[in-house]
Design an enzyme around this catalytic site. Sequence first.
Site, PDB file in Angstrom:
ATOM      1  N   ASN A   7      13.585 -18.997   0.576  1.00 44.03           N
ATOM      2  CA  ASN A   7      13.354 -18.008  -0.955  1.00 44.03           C
ATOM      3  C   ASN A   7      11.980 -16.610  -0.733  1.00 44.03           C
ATOM      4  OD1 ASN A   7      12.746 -16.784  -3.700  1.00 44.03           O
ATOM      5  ND2 ASN A   7      13.841 -18.578  -4.278  1.00 44.03           N
ATOM      6  N   GLU A  34      16.466 -14.396  -3.291  1.00 47.37           N
ATOM      7  CA  GLU A  34      15.701 -13.417  -4.481  1.00 47.37           C
ATOM      8  C   GLU A  34      15.625 -12.496  -3.769  1.00 47.37           C
ATOM      9  OE1 GLU A  34      13.867 -14.944  -7.774  1.00 47.37           O
ATOM     10  OE2 GLU A  34      13.141 -16.890  -6.217  1.00 47.37           O
ATOM     11  N   ASP A 147      18.030 -22.242  -1.940  1.00 50.02           N
ATOM     12  CA  ASP A 147      16.855 -23.001  -2.916  1.00 50.02           C
ATOM     13  C   ASP A 147      17.490 -24.209  -4.195  1.00 50.02           C
ATOM     14  OD1 ASP A 147      14.563 -23.372  -5.118  1.00 50.02           O
ATOM     15  OD2 ASP A 147      14.697 -20.707  -5.182  1.00 50.02           O
ATOM     16  N   ASN A 149      16.601 -25.420  -6.610  1.00 53.80           N
ATOM     17  CA  ASN A 149      15.369 -26.206  -7.819  1.00 53.80           C
ATOM     18  C   ASN A 149      15.675 -26.760  -8.108  1.00 53.80           C
ATOM     19  OD1 ASN A 149      13.943 -23.045  -8.386  1.00 53.80           O
ATOM     20  ND2 ASN A 149      15.517 -22.134  -9.035  1.00 53.80           N
ATOM     21  N   ASP A 218      13.629 -26.610  -1.347  1.00 53.37           N
ATOM     22  CA  ASP A 218      14.645 -25.538  -0.790  1.00 53.37           C
ATOM     23  C   ASP A 218      15.030 -26.451  -0.022  1.00 53.37           C
ATOM     24  OD1 ASP A 218      13.632 -22.999  -1.743  1.00 53.37           O
ATOM     25  OD2 ASP A 218      12.168 -23.771  -1.626  1.00 53.37           O
ATOM     26  N   ASP A 247       6.334 -16.955  -2.054  1.00 55.80           N
ATOM     27  CA  ASP A 247       5.972 -18.460  -2.479  1.00 55.80           C
ATOM     28  C   ASP A 247       6.711 -19.219  -2.112  1.00 55.80           C
ATOM     29  OD1 ASP A 247       7.970 -17.760  -4.578  1.00 55.80           O
ATOM     30  OD2 ASP A 247       7.036 -18.445  -6.380  1.00 55.80           O
ATOM     31  N   HIS A 248       7.883 -18.877  -1.441  1.00 56.73           N
ATOM     32  CA  HIS A 248       8.776 -20.378  -1.011  1.00 56.73           C
ATOM     33  C   HIS A 248       7.682 -20.599   0.587  1.00 56.73           C
ATOM     34  CE1 HIS A 248      11.286 -21.626  -4.192  1.00 56.73           C
ATOM     35  NE2 HIS A 248      11.129 -20.514  -4.309  1.00 56.73           N
TER      36      HIS A 248
END
Length: 257
Positions: A7, A34, A147, A149, A218, A247-248
Amino acid sequence: MKIASWNVNSLKVRLPHVLDWLAEAQPDLLGIQETKTLDENFPQQEIEAAGYQVLFSGQKTYNGVAVLSRLKATPKEIITDIPGLEDHQRRVLGATYGKLRFINLYVPNGSEVGSDKYTYKLDWLDKLASYLKKQLQEHKNLVVVGDFNIAPEDRDVHDPEAWKGSVLVSEPERAALQKLFDLGLHDSFRLFEQDEKLYSWWDYRAAAFRRNMGLRIDHVLCSDALKKKCTASYIDKEPRKLERPSDHAPVVAEFDI
DNA sequence: ATGGTCGTTGGACGA
């Protein structure tokens, strides 16, 4: 074969990191989530120049997925939606490369337990499970990355007590992910002995990365046939250490195929 | 995890 998921939280911002990582890690297949990029603005030239063919399904501002491949095979049976799921959000990109079926997902975040977005997430996962059940019947070699989530277990959460019951870890979400496992999709990461406290996402806030306050959300899932051929699975934290990171972190699985 | 930052966008909203 090296298969990865990342991501990137805006491909426009992260393109240099992605190109550097492709050169460094040399994955054969990479699912990106994303992208936040309209198809007409997708950086196709730059990625092809790096030696990858690319598929993308994007939208303005939110979501957006892409699949990068350095395999010789031409992608076939391309899907950009889960059949039976009306969704304008671009979260799905699947393709068949030779004998390998590859599906890249950006599962809804869910916002907060009990919210409309949470309901949407659970419904989305339910429809996904129905689709993947059929995909497993049609494709012996199936890899589903993305991802998700969802942190599968408490050991995938830096502070399970603090997170208990909240979005990304709630029981209905975990049950939905478990349902995918029960279909015969395996969490490649858990096929191997791993160190403790390994995560794939850290909030930008509160210096969460420096303090390793992360979650493992992930995943690279694989079918039974590929489980037997999986030789490694790990999270590459290096890109998360760079200036202006996603952020991933990328998650990777290797297969002897 | 009180909030705390990013990215997109041009004020909030989503994550």
